[in-house]
Design an enzyme around this catalytic site. Structure first.
Site, short mmCIF file in Angstrom:
data_model
loop_
_atom_site.label_atom_id
_atom_site.label_comp_id
_atom_site.label_asym_id
_atom_site.label_seq_id
_atom_site.Cartn_x
_atom_site.Cartn_y
_atom_site.Cartn_z
N GLU A 260 0.80 -1.24 0.00
CA GLU A 260 0.00 0.00 0.00
C GLU A 260 0.83 1.28 0.00
O GLU A 260 0.80 2.05 0.96
CB GLU A 260 -0.99 -0.02 1.17
N GLU A 364 -5.06 -8.75 -0.93
CA GLU A 364 -5.54 -8.46 0.42
C GLU A 364 -6.99 -7.99 0.42
O GLU A 364 -7.39 -7.18 -0.40
CB GLU A 364 -4.66 -7.37 1.08
#
Ligand SMILES: *[C@@H]1O[C@H](CO)[C@@H](O)[C@H](O)[C@H]1NC(C)=O
Ligand SMILES: *[C@@H]1O[C@H](CO)[C@@H](O)[C@H](O)[C@H]1NC(C)=O
Ligand SMILES: *[C@@H]1O[C@H](CO)[C@@H](O)[C@H](O)[C@H]1NC(C)=O
Ligand SMILES: *[C@@H]1O[C@H](CO)[C@@H](O)[C@H](O)[C@H]1NC(C)=O
Ligand SMILES: *[C@@H]1O[C@H](CO)[C@@H](O)[C@H](O)[C@H]1NC(C)=O
Length: 523
Positions: A260, A364
């Site tokens: 991220e 994810e």
């Protein structure tokens, strides 16, 4: 008076119900119901539900159903019928077109964070721990074939850490060693899982933050950049991790280019992260990470983005535009599915059209992650299973090659997590009671992971009637056709699957997910 049309329909339904035999030769779910929700299945040291995939004779087919009402992998077998052209469009009919093929599946799985290892060990009883491993990885469980393993710490650790924190400015990474968490939690877990998995487990690894000294802020948290003098060191950091895991007998299938990156670039969370600029990201991949990994082990996949699908234009298109030389090192794109509801999937199509050589993989997702989602752990929630089902169906229909869930298990609080960023998980452990429970989300994953093995190829589903149902279909390496159907209605649906001149009639129950498996080439 009953119209003749309704009458024929009724006969047809009776015919199907009469000939579909239900059976359950598996250890059934020890159900614990939650009012107004669904059930969880309780596993203790002496009992845990199982599911085996049946070998089906030519001319027959099977379906497995899990429902809000409480069914878990309930099995029904029936015989293929001739497809009757005269009633072709009166029922919900899907034609399975084996000639139109799409992506090949890599696998399904979940993440082995420190929290997962801690919760697993906390079950203490060896049988109970084995039930947990079997539930996810064995052929009496979900047959997961992928994992995501953090490189060092993530928020699902008990403290913040990285490898080689000392000495500082150690460009040679002379003190790089695995940590207590690797040796105590992650490695034993991965070995236990690999011991029962029939398909080799493909591991994707991601760094949350490098050691502080590599960053311009000298901090694990907050907006930050990698110091340019450590670009090569950060690439070597990934190589060292792969080497150390290989020394433990654990091959790494792929790495992402940082977890991220949007977090550390613009929207800092309260946990470890690293930000990039578009320009330096591509430069690092082109000059450091790419050559370091690919000139050494070309088979290790490099996955870009590793962020919400919204970030693809930034962390892929723009990165590659600035540094076209980076593209040849990138095998695929990793996406997180948290914001899928708000970001139309067309963004995936656009990327696939532009970059035909790169695959897309979900790395994810979890429920309970949004601040407004309370409670964090919602026992028995069917709604949360539905989010998984819809996300996976959509991603597969947009050519993603696999789907990796976040934590394989958490405690009743949704942790441990060193910044209290608690979330939900398909399995919740209750060590004090000597049990763990499998949430509806666990079965949602299983309806895909168990029946769509690595090497399956997605095929086209044509809707011959206008009363459609959420679906995805594959041809598997067993030469069977697998179709996953999700009925979001509170009434049962009769669905016909047309395969050549035959059809499989399936009663898809209200609020259920159903996996159908049909042997192919049976005339
Ligand atoms: C374990 O679960 C089984 C099935 O639900 C139950 O019959 C048994 O009593 C449980 N054992 C313990 C020790 O709770
Ligand atoms: C049961 O769930 C429905 C929908 O999820 C909700 O509208 C209703 O208020 C709930 N009933 C109770 C008694 O909680
Ligand atoms: C090497 O790392 C360990 C922790 O893994 C640390 O205790 C030790 O001080 C480090 N050595 C040096 C020379 O910094
Ligand atoms: C481990 O289990 C014990 C109860 O057996 C509990 O008190 C403790 O909080 C658990 N640890 C974690 C990290 O959940
Ligand atoms: C489905 O198609 C039939 C025949 O074309 C039509 O009469 C019916 O209104 C359609 N139903 C829906 C829900 O669109």
């Amino acid at each position: 008076m009953m119209s003749s049309c309704v009458y024929i329909k009724l006969l047809f339904i009776l015919f199907v119900i009469f000939y579909a035999e239900s059976f359950n030769n598996d250890k059934k779910c020890a159900a614990r119901p939650y009012f107004n929700k669904s059930v969880v299945c309780v596993c203790n040291a002496t009992y845990c539900d199982e599911v085996t995939r049946e070998e089906i004779a030519c001319g027959q087919y099977i379906w497995y159903t899990s429902s809000k009402a409480g069914k878990r992998f309930e099995k029904y077998v029936s015989s293929l019928q001739y497809f009757p052209p005269s009633v072709e469009y009166q029922y919900s009919t899907l034609e399975l077109d084996l000639n139109t093929r799409y992506q090949t599946v890599e696998g399904f799985g979940g993440a082995v964070t420190d929290a997962v290892g801690i919760n697993w060990l906390n079950l203490t009883n060896p049988q109970l721990k084995q039930h947990f491993i079997n539930s996810y990885f064995s052929d009496k469980g979900l047959q997961y074939s992928m994992m995501r393993v953090p490189i060092g710490g993530s928020d699902f650790s008990t403290h913040v850490y990285a490898y080689n924190e000392y000495p500082e400015n150690d460009v040679k990474l002379s003190n790089f060693s695995l940590t207590y968490e690797d040796y105590t939690y992650k490695i034993p877990f991965i070995k236990a899982a690999s011991a029962v998995a029939k398909t080799p487990i493909h591991i994707v690894s991601s760094t949350w933050s490098p050691p502080k000294w590599m960053k311009n802020t000298h901090k694990f948290l907050g907006i930050s950049r990698l110091k340019e003098e450590f670009f090569q060191t950060y690439a070597d950091y990934h190589k060292k991790f792969i080497e150390k895991y290989e020394e433990e007998g654990i091959p790494i299938w792929g790495i992402t280019t940082t977890n991220e990156p949007l977090d550390g670039a613009a929207m800092p969370p309260k946990f470890n992260c690293l930000g990039w600029t578009v320009q330096t990201f591509g430069q690092w991949i082109k000059d450091n990470l790419g050559p370091t990994i690919k000139n050494w082990k070309p088979e290790v996949n490099i996955l870009a983005v590793d962020d919400q699908r919204l970030a693809i234009p930034l962390w892929f298109d723009a990165v590659v535009d600035w540094n076209p030389g980076s593209l040849k090192y990138v095998d695929g794109i990793a996406v997180h599915s948290y914001m899928n509801k708000y970001i139309p999937p067309d963004i995936l199509t656009r990327t696939q059209e532009l970059y035909k050589n790169q695959f897309i993989l979900t790395t994810e997702f979890c429920e309970g992650a949004m601040p407004w989602q309370q409670p964090k752990v919602d026992l028995g929630s069917w709604d949360r299973a539905v989010t998984y089902i819809l996300n996976i169906l959509e991603d597969l229909n947009y050519n993603l090659i696999g789907w990796i869930d976040w934590n394989l298990c958490l405690n009743s609080e949704g942790g441990p997590n060193w910044v209290q960023n608690f979330v939900d998980s398909p399995v919740i452990v209750f060590p004090e009671r000597g049990e763990f429970v499998k949430q509806p989300m666990f079965y949602a994953m299983g309806h895909f992971s168990k029946f769509i093995p690595r090497g399956s190829i997605r095929i086209q589903v044509k809707e011959l009637s206008n009363a459609t149902i959420n679906n995805v279909a594959f041809i598997t390496p067993y030469n069977t056709v697998v179709v996953v159907l999700y009925n979001d209605k509170s009434v049962n649906r009769l669905i016909r699957l047309k395969l050549g001149i035959k059809q499989a009639s399936v009663l898809v129950e209200a609020d259920s997910v159903t996996t159908v498996e049909i042997p192919n080439g049976c005339g």
